[in-house]
Structures are given as C-alpha cells and as structure tokens.
Design an enzyme around this catalytic site. Structure first.
Site, short mmCIF file in Angstrom:
data_model
loop_
_atom_site.label_atom_id
_atom_site.label_comp_id
_atom_site.label_asym_id
_atom_site.label_seq_id
_atom_site.Cartn_x
_atom_site.Cartn_y
_atom_site.Cartn_z
N ASP A 105 0.82 -1.15 -0.02
CA ASP A 105 0.02 -0.16 -0.03
C ASP A 105 0.90 1.17 0.21
O ASP A 105 1.89 1.41 0.47
CB ASP A 105 -0.91 -0.06 1.29
CG ASP A 105 -2.17 0.88 1.03
OD1 ASP A 105 -2.50 1.27 0.02
OD2 ASP A 105 -2.78 1.00 2.04
N ASN B 289 1.44 3.46 -2.76
CA ASN B 289 2.11 3.77 -4.20
C ASN B 289 1.51 5.20 -4.71
O ASN B 289 2.22 5.98 -5.00
CB ASN B 289 1.63 2.71 -5.24
CG ASN B 289 2.30 1.66 -5.04
OD1 ASN B 289 3.41 1.44 -4.47
ND2 ASN B 289 1.95 0.40 -5.55
N GLU C 298 -11.52 -5.31 -5.51
CA GLU C 298 -12.43 -3.92 -5.27
C GLU C 298 -11.76 -3.04 -6.02
O GLU C 298 -12.05 -1.86 -6.24
CB GLU C 298 -12.29 -3.72 -3.89
CG GLU C 298 -13.26 -4.51 -2.91
CD GLU C 298 -12.68 -5.78 -2.80
OE1 GLU C 298 -11.47 -6.20 -2.64
OE2 GLU C 298 -13.46 -6.77 -2.48
N ASN C 299 -10.29 -3.14 -6.64
CA ASN C 299 -9.57 -2.13 -7.15
C ASN C 299 -10.10 -1.79 -8.55
O ASN C 299 -10.00 -0.73 -9.19
CB ASN C 299 -8.31 -2.44 -7.55
CG ASN C 299 -7.42 -2.38 -6.24
OD1 ASN C 299 -6.44 -3.13 -5.99
ND2 ASN C 299 -7.74 -1.69 -5.28
N ARG D 58 -5.26 -2.31 8.58
CA ARG D 58 -6.69 -3.14 7.85
C ARG D 58 -5.96 -4.42 6.88
O ARG D 58 -4.83 -4.14 6.55
CB ARG D 58 -7.85 -2.59 7.44
CG ARG D 58 -7.54 -1.69 6.36
CD ARG D 58 -8.51 -1.01 5.66
NE ARG D 58 -8.31 -0.18 4.55
CZ ARG D 58 -7.76 1.13 4.63
NH1 ARG D 58 -7.75 1.56 5.75
NH2 ARG D 58 -7.42 1.76 3.60
N SER E 73 -7.86 -5.61 4.44
CA SER E 73 -8.36 -5.49 3.05
C SER E 73 -8.64 -6.50 2.09
O SER E 73 -8.26 -6.78 1.03
CB SER E 73 -7.45 -4.49 2.03
OG SER E 73 -7.25 -3.62 2.76
#
Length: 241
Positions: free
Chosen positions: A19, A21, A66-67, A193, A195
C-alpha cells in the site's frame, strides 16, 4: 541477532499488502501510475532479498477485486504495467530461480495478460529458490466463494461426501492449495486493516503494520521487520510451557 540466527528464525512465508504507491506519487507531485511503477521496482528488490533473509515464499497483493472501482485510466495503466512487468522480468525471474504463481479470478482479465501469466508460470515451473505468488484480481471472500462452489460441485457429482468436508477439505479448493499458510503479513503505508487479503490462510499469521509507503520499503526495512518477527513467541493458541 547474527545473520545465521536471523535466517533460522525468519518466516517461511511472507505476504505483503503493498500500500501507498499513490500517496508516494502524490507527495512528489506526480500521477498515481508513477507510484505504481516505483512500487513494481521495489517488488524486484524485495524478491531478490528473500533468499539471503531466509524467506522462501513471498505473496504480494497486486490488484484486488475491489480495485476495479478506481478510475478507468488508473486501471488501464495498471493492467499495462502488469503486462510489461511480466514481459520485462521473465528472463531474470527464471535465471534467479524464482517460481511465479498467480492467484485470483482470471475471468475479468484481458486475454493477453492471462496468456502472459500462463506462460510465466510454465516458464518458471521448475524453479525452487523463491516462490513468488502474485495476487491479481484477488479477494479473500471471492476466493472462498469460488472454492465453495467447486467443493459443492464435487459433492453434487458424487466425488465427495458432505460428511467428509472439514477445513482441510475446503483448503484444497483454494487458489493457494499448493502453498503453505503465511507466517507473517506486512502492510505498508500506515493503514491497519487486512483489506480482504488471504482471509482463510492468515488465521494464525503474525501481522506487521508499518508507516513506510511501499516504494520506500527497502531491503533494509524488510530485514528489520523480519528480525522483529523472529523475536515473537508464536503459540498457536497454546500456553507457554
């Protein structure tokens, strides 16, 4: 801790939620894709560090189910980046003894990317120095849902009895059925989290949430996190002797 001791106490399997970027790029006044490219270069460094640090299995969260909610330009750029990464890194991964696997639902991915994924898996299938698993269009709940459907079909076809089903049975239908469960899950960027990442597999994993953004997560910091893991007392629900 001496180098040999650190390797002996290193986690066998490390999973990374990469995470930060986009925030890394924004902090430099650059578009989000600039950060994703920097993150891909960091992956190469971390993979290369694994043998010296005693890590044999590395699983990275590249793109979640989800992305797809992100902007079309970012999603398209990421898919292009994945294709480019495979094409550019295939020879080095083969030469360096890295076996590559992909987990996740491939149905929504474009045909060219899926073909490159298949080719890279086949090309590196005999490697055994480092096992790199790339989670692409992956979600833990989605994986369990797909596994349950396959298990239910086996029961419907008479290949499996419902009375035989237990947690070991279900695990055989997961994307990760050939992999050991992760010992350590690292999430960068300060978010605490998980994710939807490796929900089933991480039941007894240790977690490390660090503030560093993924493009800044160096080999040295990776080593530091592994040393901290080596000092933990993992009891798996038991009490100290």
């Amino acid at each position: 801790m001496a180098a040999d001791d650190q390797i002996a106490r290193a986690p066998h399997h490390v999973a990374c939620i990469m995470d930060g970027n986009g925030r890394w790029a924004a902090g430099r006044g650059r578009p989000r894709l600039f950060g994703h490219h920097a993150g891909a270069r960091r992956v190469k460094e971390i993979v290369r560090a694994c043998p010296d640090l005693g890590v044999r299995y590395l699983t990275i969260f590249a793109f979640s189910t989800e992305n797809w909610k992100r902007t079309q330009s970012e999603v398209s750029g990421l898919m292009k980046l994945f294709r480019r990464y495979i094409q550019r890194e295939a020879r080095d991964l083969l030469a360096e003894g890295v076996r590559v696997r992909f987990i996740g639902d491939r149905v929504r991915l474009d045909e060219k990317l899926v073909r490159l994924m298949d080719e890279l898996e086949l090309l590196t299938s005999r490697n055994d120095k480092v096992h790199l698993t790339i989670a692409l269009n992956y979600g833990g709940r989605d994986e369990i849902g797909r596994a349950t459907k396959r298990l239910a079909q086996e029961i419907a076809d008479g290949k499996l009895s419902a009375h035989e089903v237990d947690e070991t049975t279900l695990a055989r239908f997961l994307d990760t059925h050939v992999l050991p469960d992760p010992d350590l899950v690292i999430r960068t960027s300060g978010e605490a989290r998980i994710s939807n990442f490796l929900l089933w597999q991480s039941a007894y994993a240790e977690y490390e949430f660090i503030d560093t953004l993924w493009p800044d997560f160096t080999r040295e910091e990776f080593s530091k996190v592994l040393r901290a893991y080596g000092a933990r007392d993992r009891r798996f629900g038991a009490v100290p002797a």
